[in-house]
Design an enzyme around this catalytic site. Structure first.
Site, short mmCIF file in Angstrom:
data_model
loop_
_atom_site.label_atom_id
_atom_site.label_comp_id
_atom_site.label_asym_id
_atom_site.label_seq_id
_atom_site.Cartn_x
_atom_site.Cartn_y
_atom_site.Cartn_z
N SER A 1 0.85 -1.21 0.00
CA SER A 1 0.00 0.00 0.00
C SER A 1 0.88 1.24 0.00
O SER A 1 2.00 1.22 0.51
CB SER A 1 -0.86 0.02 1.27
OG SER A 1 -1.55 1.24 1.39
N TYR A 42 -1.22 -1.02 10.58
CA TYR A 42 -1.46 -1.23 9.15
C TYR A 42 -0.30 -0.69 8.32
O TYR A 42 0.25 -1.40 7.47
CB TYR A 42 -2.78 -0.56 8.73
CG TYR A 42 -3.12 -0.82 7.27
CD1 TYR A 42 -3.57 -2.06 6.85
CD2 TYR A 42 -2.96 0.19 6.31
CE1 TYR A 42 -3.87 -2.31 5.51
CE2 TYR A 42 -3.26 -0.05 4.97
CZ TYR A 42 -3.71 -1.30 4.58
OH TYR A 42 -4.00 -1.55 3.25
N1 NAP Z 1 -8.88 -0.84 -0.63
C1 NAP Z 1 -7.84 -0.07 -0.57
O1 NAP Z 1 -7.96 1.18 -0.62
C2 NAP Z 1 -6.46 -0.64 -0.46
C3 NAP Z 1 -5.37 0.23 -0.65
C4 NAP Z 1 -4.08 -0.29 -0.55
C5 NAP Z 1 -3.90 -1.63 -0.31
N2 NAP Z 1 -4.97 -2.45 -0.11
C6 NAP Z 1 -4.70 -3.86 0.17
O2 NAP Z 1 -5.37 -4.64 -0.79
C7 NAP Z 1 -5.63 -5.93 -0.23
C8 NAP Z 1 -7.07 -6.31 -0.50
O3 NAP Z 1 -7.92 -5.45 0.23
P1 NAP Z 1 -9.36 -4.98 -0.27
O4 NAP Z 1 -9.37 -3.51 -0.21
O5 NAP Z 1 -9.70 -5.67 -1.51
O6 NAP Z 1 -10.26 -5.46 0.96
P2 NAP Z 1 -11.38 -6.58 1.10
O7 NAP Z 1 -12.42 -6.46 0.06
O8 NAP Z 1 -11.78 -6.53 2.54
O9 NAP Z 1 -10.60 -7.93 0.80
C9 NAP Z 1 -9.76 -8.54 1.72
C10 NAP Z 1 -9.59 -9.99 1.30
O10 NAP Z 1 -8.66 -10.61 2.19
C11 NAP Z 1 -9.21 -11.85 2.60
N3 NAP Z 1 -8.71 -12.21 3.93
C12 NAP Z 1 -8.72 -11.47 5.05
N4 NAP Z 1 -8.20 -12.17 6.06
C13 NAP Z 1 -7.82 -13.38 5.55
C14 NAP Z 1 -7.23 -14.54 6.09
N5 NAP Z 1 -6.89 -14.63 7.39
N6 NAP Z 1 -7.02 -15.60 5.27
C15 NAP Z 1 -7.37 -15.55 3.97
N7 NAP Z 1 -7.92 -14.46 3.39
C16 NAP Z 1 -8.15 -13.41 4.19
C17 NAP Z 1 -10.72 -11.64 2.59
O11 NAP Z 1 -11.40 -12.87 2.39
P3 NAP Z 1 -12.13 -13.75 3.51
O12 NAP Z 1 -12.72 -12.80 4.51
O13 NAP Z 1 -13.14 -14.52 2.73
O14 NAP Z 1 -11.06 -14.62 4.08
C18 NAP Z 1 -10.89 -10.77 1.36
O15 NAP Z 1 -11.00 -11.58 0.21
C19 NAP Z 1 -5.26 -5.85 1.24
O16 NAP Z 1 -3.98 -6.40 1.44
C20 NAP Z 1 -5.22 -4.36 1.50
O17 NAP Z 1 -4.39 -4.01 2.57
C21 NAP Z 1 -6.24 -2.00 -0.18
#
Ligand code: NAP
Length: 246
Positions: A135, A148
């Protein structure tokens, strides 16, 4: 030749959108996360994909999930994306070690578990790419996001070191640093999110960068420039700016 990718955290958000984008580009996919029903629904819409229910914090379960997915798809992975992640505020003045530790277990240990399960085979085959969705928040310590942003900094430096070590083996490593993307993770944010990007657009940017073998994929561009400038601000100036926002 069909390329094969495994993506953790593919039940929603960036992971799911990236799976859909790679599916459109002809990749075979293994989708990994904990919520089986979401994975099953997603797989049903993809051309050639398999779902594996797994918690990334469990190293044995991740290794087993990778082997099962390889058997199901008929071969090892050309691309592995450590995307599973969680994030919520953490406060130094009312610190909760369990909550902060969980962020590290999923974001950092989860990535390391996938790395350990897929990279030896990539080294053996002298090909493949490992990517981590870090990120822009990893570029500096963000107040109320100590766990985070430090977990994302840990991902960045782990991937950077690995990139240099794995290059002689023909294995690529990509650091992905998104800004704010519309997903369940950002839906709970009550503050203004500059340059907020739709998730399907983010997935296209990530897929383009991965297919080009980029070392770092960072977007949206204005946020990338702003955070890189922040990184070089003198500490006293950075503190003065950030204290007003806390
Ligand atoms: N959205 C943003 O603005 C943003 C910006 C920068 C970086 N990111 C990064 O992008 C990545 C995806 O985030 P997102 O924004 O798409 O959020 P999200 O929709 O909440 O997705 C998170 C995913 O991680 C999975 N997950 C969480 N805990 C887990 C575990 N213990 N084992 C296996 N899977 C797990 C969840 O699936 P289950 O709950 O089904 O396990 C879900 O599929 C993250 O690493 C986040 O830090 C996001």
């Amino acid at each position: 030749m069909t390329l094969r990718a495994i993506i953790t955290g593919a039940s929603s958000g960036i992971g799911l959108a990236l799976a859909q984008e790679l599916d459109r580009r002809g990749w075979e996919l293994a989708l990994l996360a904990r919520r089986t029903e979401l994975l099953t629904e997603a797989v049903a819409t993809l051309k050639r994909a398999t779902a594996v229910t797994c918690d990334v914090t469990n190293a044995v379960a991740v290794a087993d999930a990778v082997r099962r997915a390889e058997t199901e798809l008929g071969g090892p992975f050309d691309l592995a994306v450590a995307n599973a992640g969680i994030g919520y505020p953490t406060h130094a003045s009312k610190f909760n070690a369990e909550a902060a530790g969980e962020i590290f277990r999923v974001n950092v240990i989860g990535m390391i578990n996938l790395f350990s399960a897929v990279v030896p085979s990539m080294i053996e085959r002298r090909s493949g790419r490992f990517a981590g969705i870090a990120s822009l928040a990893g570029h500096r310590g963000l107040p109320t996001a100590s766990a985070y942003s430090s977990s994302k900094a840990a991902m960045q430096t782990f991937l950077e070191a690995s990139r240099i070590e794995l290059a002689p083996y023909g294995v690529g490593v990509t650091i992905v640093n998104p800004g704010f993307i519309v997903t369940a993770m950002t839906a709970k944010n009550r503050f203004r999110m500059p340059f907020l990007m739709k998730v399907d657009r983010a997935a296209r940017v990530i897929a383009d960068g991965l297919e080009r073998g980029k070392r770092v994929i960072e977007f949206p561009r204005p946020m990338s420039i702003a955070t890189r400038l922040m990184r070089h601000l003198p500490d006293a100036l950075y503190d003065a700016i950030m204290v007003k926002r806390t």
